[in-house]
Scaffold this active site. Structure first.
Site, short mmCIF file in Angstrom:
data_model
loop_
_atom_site.label_atom_id
_atom_site.label_comp_id
_atom_site.label_asym_id
_atom_site.label_seq_id
_atom_site.Cartn_x
_atom_site.Cartn_y
_atom_site.Cartn_z
CG ASP A 1 18.54 70.87 20.07
OD1 ASP A 1 17.54 71.39 19.53
OD2 ASP A 1 19.42 70.28 19.42
CG ASP B 1 19.25 73.07 16.78
OD1 ASP B 1 20.00 72.13 17.08
OD2 ASP B 1 18.01 73.00 16.88
CG ASP C 1 23.05 70.59 18.54
OD1 ASP C 1 23.77 70.11 19.44
OD2 ASP C 1 22.08 70.00 18.04
#
Ligand code: GTP
Ligand code: MN
Ligand code: MN
Length: 373
Positions: free
Chosen positions: A204, A206, A297
């Protein structure tokens, strides 16, 4: 070079946060084997075993060269009987039968596949396996109720299991920065997680958001999210409000990494660049897919907690865990992503930079690129 016995024995400090662990790993065969066993334990919610294997893996990652003989490991910390047995098998036979059996096991394969769905944890995967669900086809046909995160996770399964590149992370960073600055001029966006540690890819992306004037960040995230949504960048998002109150929340659980920042777990819709879109075309149609889904995120912290948030969200997960263990066991302090509390002085220790936090903890400063434990 001398072939002196004592020179051939490695020496490594006890806690991962005392070590410089770069991405250069001289023992990938061994660490990958231990990582499988750690992952298997985590997927079966055997936390203690998982941590033990992760610590052993991290010690091997910190060695300056490949291990040749078991005797070189004498005196190293965190290498339990079980880990040593795995290492011995691999050094002597090239493979560990336990690791191979784990990789082949139907339960491990199913747990890994099912938890590969965004929103599905070990508990849910275990429940599904009990229902006879071992793969995505069985999941689709037997139809247990999926929450919104899981529905989105299933829909974008393939994309979300493709590693995110640094170029994609930077591209998303530009999009998010533009929107954040539009909502709150002067706000600051920092890339955190694995990419801040120099990893070339991640699962992902962040980001940590703050503003140099305390309090200006309040209420920022919902506005950022709705602007991103209106511009068509979000396929899914779940925003959680800030629930941190210093007075009530003396960090008492140093082993937990849950924090109370305002945050957003999202799935981004990222337009592909021409070349990559062609390579990744789904094949069944003449026109390749022009975008991909990426997990992103976003975390918001007030400037007074920024250094703690930055340290807490840069990782690696084991490095963070070891920092908290060091703080608690060696310093009688309690570290979270919000604050550092000294239980002897009964007071919070302020810090404006990561360097200051390491100094409070009596640790040599370790830069992000050396926190890859
Ligand atoms: P990849 O994304 O797989 O490349 O690795 P990563 O190191 O970026 O992992 P991840 O995105 O899962 O987490 C990034 C950092 O944030 C890690 O250090 C985690 O410990 C930390 N982190 C993740 N979730 C939470 C959370 O809920 N609270 C806190 N405080 N930290 C978290
Ligand atoms: Mn990450
Ligand atoms: Mn993350």
């Amino acid at each position: 070079q001398q072939d002196n016995e004592s020179e051939d024995v490695f020496s490594v400090p006890n806690y991962a946060c005392q070590r410089r662990t770069t991405l250069q790993n001289h023992n990938t065969v061994l660490t990958e084997a231990l990582s499988i066993l750690a992952e298997n334990a985590e997927l079966n919610e055997e936390d203690g075993r998982g941590i033990a294997f992760r610590r052993a893996e991290a010690v091997l990652k910190a060695l300056p060269r490949a291990v040749r003989k078991l005797t070189e490991l004498k005196g190293l910390p965190c290498l339990g009987e079980h880990s040593l047995r795995i290492i011995k098998d691999i050094l002597e036979k090239g493979v560990s039968s336990e690791v191979e059996a784990t990789k082949q096991s139907e339960r491990y394969k199913a747990l890994k596949l099912l938890t590969g769905i965004f929103g599905v944890g070990a508990k849910t995967a275990d429940r599904w396996i009990t229902m006879g669900i071992y793969n995505l086809q069985q999941l689709q046909s037997s139809g247990p109720t999926l929450n919104q995160a899981q529905q989105a996770g299933l829909e974008h399964y393939e994309d979300l299991n493709q590693p995110v590149t640094r170029a994609e992370a930077d591209h998303i960073g530009e999009i998010v920065r533009r929107v954040v600055l539009c909502v709150l001029p002067g706000a600051q966006l920092t890339l955190i997680g694995g990419f801040r540690r120099g990893k070339p890819t991640g699962h992902d992306v962040d980001f940590l958001i703050t503003h140099p004037e305390e309090g200006r960040e309040v209420g920022l995230l919902p506005k950022v999210v709705s602007l991103l949504k209106s511009q068509g960048f979000l396929l899914y998002q779940k925003t959680t409000k800030n629930s941190y109150l210093e007075s009530e929340d003396r960090p008492t659980q140093p082993s937990s990494n849950m924090d109370r920042f305002e945050r957003c777990f999202s799935i981004f819709r990222l337009k592909s660049h021409q070349e990559s879109a062609e390579v990744r075309g789904n094949g069944s149609e003449s026109r390749p897919k022009s975008w991909r889904a990426v997990r992103v995120d976003l975390v918001v912290s007030p400037i007074s907690q920024f250094a703690f948030a930055l340290l807490g969200w840069t990782g690696s997960k084991l490095f963070e865990r070891e920092l908290r263990r060091w703080a608690g066991h060696e310093k009688a302090m309690s570290l979270s992503s919000h604050a550092l509390y000294d239980t002897k002085q009964n007071s919070y220790l302020r810090a404006a930079s990561e360097e200051e936090i390491f100094a409070h903890l009596d640790l040599e400063y370790i830069p992000p690129s050396e926190r890859n434990a």
